[in-house]
Design a protein around this motif. Sequence first.
Motif, PDB file in Angstrom:
ATOM      1  N   GLY A 222       0.833  -1.193   0.000  1.00 25.99           N
ATOM      2  CA  GLY A 222       0.000   0.000   0.000  1.00 25.99           C
ATOM      3  C   GLY A 222       0.869   1.244   0.000  1.00 25.99           C
ATOM      4  N   TYR A 223       0.533   2.207  -0.845  1.00 24.38           N
ATOM      5  CA  TYR A 223       1.417   3.351  -1.088  1.00 24.38           C
ATOM      6  C   TYR A 223       0.769   4.691  -0.695  1.00 24.38           C
ATOM      7  CZ  TYR A 223       4.296   0.101  -3.767  1.00 24.38           C
ATOM      8  OH  TYR A 223       5.091  -0.950  -4.141  1.00 24.38           O
ATOM      9  N   GLY A 224       1.628   5.697  -0.646  1.00 16.67           N
ATOM     10  CA  GLY A 224       1.192   7.028  -0.261  1.00 16.67           C
ATOM     11  C   GLY A 224       0.286   7.710  -1.262  1.00 16.67           C
ATOM     12  N   ASN A 225       0.191   7.181  -2.480  1.00 13.87           N
ATOM     13  CA  ASN A 225      -0.708   7.758  -3.480  1.00 13.87           C
ATOM     14  C   ASN A 225      -2.067   7.057  -3.522  1.00 13.87           C
ATOM     15  OD1 ASN A 225       0.035   5.329  -4.608  1.00 13.87           O
ATOM     16  ND2 ASN A 225       0.688   6.167  -6.580  1.00 13.87           N
ATOM     17  N   GLY A 226      -2.319   6.151  -2.579  1.00  8.09           N
ATOM     18  CA  GLY A 226      -3.596   5.456  -2.512  1.00  8.09           C
ATOM     19  C   GLY A 226      -3.648   4.148  -3.272  1.00  8.09           C
ATOM     20  N   GLN A 227      -2.574   3.797  -3.962  1.00  5.13           N
ATOM     21  CA  GLN A 227      -2.567   2.555  -4.731  1.00  5.13           C
ATOM     22  C   GLN A 227      -2.247   1.343  -3.847  1.00  5.13           C
ATOM     23  OE1 GLN A 227       0.201   2.878  -7.998  1.00  5.13           O
ATOM     24  NE2 GLN A 227      -1.190   4.107  -9.249  1.00  5.13           N
ATOM     25  N   VAL A 228      -2.835   0.221  -4.232  1.00  5.81           N
ATOM     26  CA  VAL A 228      -2.442  -1.087  -3.704  1.00  5.81           C
ATOM     27  C   VAL A 228      -1.918  -1.887  -4.881  1.00  5.81           C
ATOM     28  CG1 VAL A 228      -3.210  -3.230  -2.631  1.00  5.81           C
ATOM     29  CG2 VAL A 228      -4.115  -1.041  -1.825  1.00  5.81           C
ATOM     30  N   ARG A 229      -0.680  -2.380  -4.776  1.00  3.33           N
ATOM     31  CA  ARG A 229      -0.065  -3.138  -5.854  1.00  3.33           C
ATOM     32  C   ARG A 229       0.217  -4.558  -5.394  1.00  3.33           C
ATOM     33  NH1 ARG A 229       4.092   0.537  -9.442  1.00  3.33           N
ATOM     34  NH2 ARG A 229       2.643   2.252  -9.897  1.00  3.33           N
ATOM     35  N   LEU A 230      -0.018  -5.513  -6.297  1.00  2.00           N
ATOM     36  CA  LEU A 230       0.208  -6.927  -6.018  1.00  2.00           C
ATOM     37  C   LEU A 230       1.337  -7.437  -6.900  1.00  2.00           C
ATOM     38  CD1 LEU A 230      -3.520  -8.127  -5.867  1.00  2.00           C
ATOM     39  CD2 LEU A 230      -2.085  -7.303  -3.994  1.00  2.00           C
ATOM     40  N   TYR A 231       2.375  -7.992  -6.259  1.00  7.05           N
ATOM     41  CA  TYR A 231       3.564  -8.477  -6.955  1.00  7.05           C
ATOM     42  C   TYR A 231       3.735  -9.973  -6.705  1.00  7.05           C
ATOM     43  CZ  TYR A 231       4.942  -3.485  -6.812  1.00  7.05           C
ATOM     44  OH  TYR A 231       4.989  -2.117  -6.915  1.00  7.05           O
ATOM     45  N   ALA A 237       7.600  -9.399 -10.191  1.00  3.29           N
ATOM     46  CA  ALA A 237       6.782  -8.883 -11.287  1.00  3.29           C
ATOM     47  C   ALA A 237       5.484  -8.296 -10.757  1.00  3.29           C
ATOM     48  CB  ALA A 237       6.476 -10.004 -12.281  1.00  3.29           C
ATOM     49  N   LEU A 238       5.104  -7.137 -11.305  1.00  2.31           N
ATOM     50  CA  LEU A 238       3.836  -6.499 -10.953  1.00  2.31           C
ATOM     51  C   LEU A 238       2.709  -7.191 -11.705  1.00  2.31           C
ATOM     52  CD1 LEU A 238       2.142  -4.198  -9.680  1.00  2.31           C
ATOM     53  CD2 LEU A 238       2.719  -2.808 -11.687  1.00  2.31           C
ATOM     54  N   HIS A 239       1.724  -7.705 -10.966  1.00  6.81           N
ATOM     55  CA  HIS A 239       0.584  -8.376 -11.576  1.00  6.81           C
ATOM     56  C   HIS A 239      -0.647  -7.476 -11.634  1.00  6.81           C
ATOM     57  CE1 HIS A 239       1.649 -12.856 -11.782  1.00  6.81           C
ATOM     58  NE2 HIS A 239       2.780 -12.219 -11.494  1.00  6.81           N
ATOM     59  N   ILE A 240      -0.921  -6.756 -10.540  1.00  8.11           N
ATOM     60  CA  ILE A 240      -2.145  -5.954 -10.457  1.00  8.11           C
ATOM     61  C   ILE A 240      -1.839  -4.631  -9.771  1.00  8.11           C
ATOM     62  CG2 ILE A 240      -4.470  -5.807  -9.461  1.00  8.11           C
ATOM     63  CD1 ILE A 240      -4.665  -8.822  -9.674  1.00  8.11           C
ATOM     64  N   GLN A 241      -2.391  -3.556 -10.320  1.00  2.68           N
ATOM     65  CA  GLN A 241      -2.322  -2.230  -9.711  1.00  2.68           C
ATOM     66  C   GLN A 241      -3.745  -1.749  -9.488  1.00  2.68           C
ATOM     67  OE1 GLN A 241       0.414   0.825 -11.312  1.00  2.68           O
ATOM     68  NE2 GLN A 241      -1.405   2.117 -11.552  1.00  2.68           N
ATOM     69  N   ILE A 242      -4.095  -1.471  -8.223  1.00  4.35           N
ATOM     70  CA  ILE A 242      -5.449  -1.043  -7.864  1.00  4.35           C
ATOM     71  C   ILE A 242      -5.391   0.395  -7.378  1.00  4.35           C
ATOM     72  CG2 ILE A 242      -7.500  -1.592  -6.511  1.00  4.35           C
ATOM     73  CD1 ILE A 242      -6.190  -4.331  -5.914  1.00  4.35           C
ATOM     74  N   ASN A 243      -6.171   1.263  -7.997  1.00  3.41           N
ATOM     75  CA  ASN A 243      -6.326   2.624  -7.474  1.00  3.41           C
ATOM     76  C   ASN A 243      -7.397   2.566  -6.391  1.00  3.41           C
ATOM     77  OD1 ASN A 243      -4.426   3.881  -9.226  1.00  3.41           O
ATOM     78  ND2 ASN A 243      -5.921   3.735 -10.881  1.00  3.41           N
ATOM     79  N   ALA A 244      -6.980   2.036  -5.238  1.00  5.16           N
ATOM     80  CA  ALA A 244      -7.932   1.641  -4.199  1.00  5.16           C
ATOM     81  C   ALA A 244      -8.463   2.813  -3.390  1.00  5.16           C
ATOM     82  CB  ALA A 244      -7.258   0.628  -3.265  1.00  5.16           C
TER      83      ALA A 244
END
Length: 328
Positions: A222-231, A237-244
């Motif tokens: 979980g990042y400071g820009n609101g994204q949740v990324r799944l690796y 490897a990045l599989h999914i990027q969610i603008n959560a």
Amino acid sequence: MFRRQRSIPLRGSAAALCNNLSVLHLPASNLTHFGVVHGPSAQLLSAAPEGVPLAQRQLHVKEGAGMSPSLITQVRWFSYALILAPIFQMYESDGSIMVYWHALDSGDASSVQAAFAQGIAAYDHFIFVGTWSGRVLVFDIPTKGPNIVLREELVGHQTPVTSISTEPSKRQDIVADLVTADDSGLLCVWQLGSEFTLLTCIPGFGVPCLSVQLWEGIVAAGYGNGQVRLYDATTGALHIQINAHARAVCALDLAPEVGKLLSAAEDTFVHIWKLSRSPESGSIEVEHCHGECIPDTQVCGARFCDVSGSSFAVTGYDLAEIQIFSSV
């Protein structure tokens, strides 16, 4: 579907810190322990299933003679110990007796930097503690006795560690055991054993990673820009990027029995996601299960209350209670 249950009152607000809630469910006694920090103290609570608080105590960080009290940055509850940061202090699981104390080496800190610890996780008989310098301290905890030792320091980060997570599954085909995150957004994935091996580094992109989780070879960040990324934990490897979320993600948690991921952010929302892998391709898949708004609240901590994800708890700044939500 989740519905709000009876809240658990606090003696004061939770501090505006990310990951500011620790939850430990003890099925044998049917009790749930909660830990929240504010300033130089941690509030420790035990509650029955109905949310009725049975015990509450305030734990103040212990300092050396002549030293001013430190602000606690995190509390983490395990079945065998309670851990406080910014300096590493280990207590009996009920918080009654301090059994170990480790001062951080501030020799490398400049006059405008503070030496602190942040990010706490456990794996088997090891406890991992992240530090302001980017080092991760590895403590070896004996089965019996007080002979706790600093085994080594993991070096992979150049900026302060923000979050640490370990793999709850013991499957033999999973090689990634530990993931660490820092203020630059860098993620380091480690394999544990007789030697600790850095498997891969997932580079940041100019945004801090504030919370991280690891589950069956999947890294959720979980990042400071609101994204949740799944690796993928092994390859990075990045599989999914969610603008959560619309604001910074302040907490992630996992219910390991069912693969549910909880994300909470400063936009007042808590979301529940279901993680899985495609049986055909092995790629990571995600499904949104639930969204909950905590009105007029700067959320700073959120955790599942059990390993099946049937309930979760939320803390907020200037909110003198822990809100509980249960599935219906």
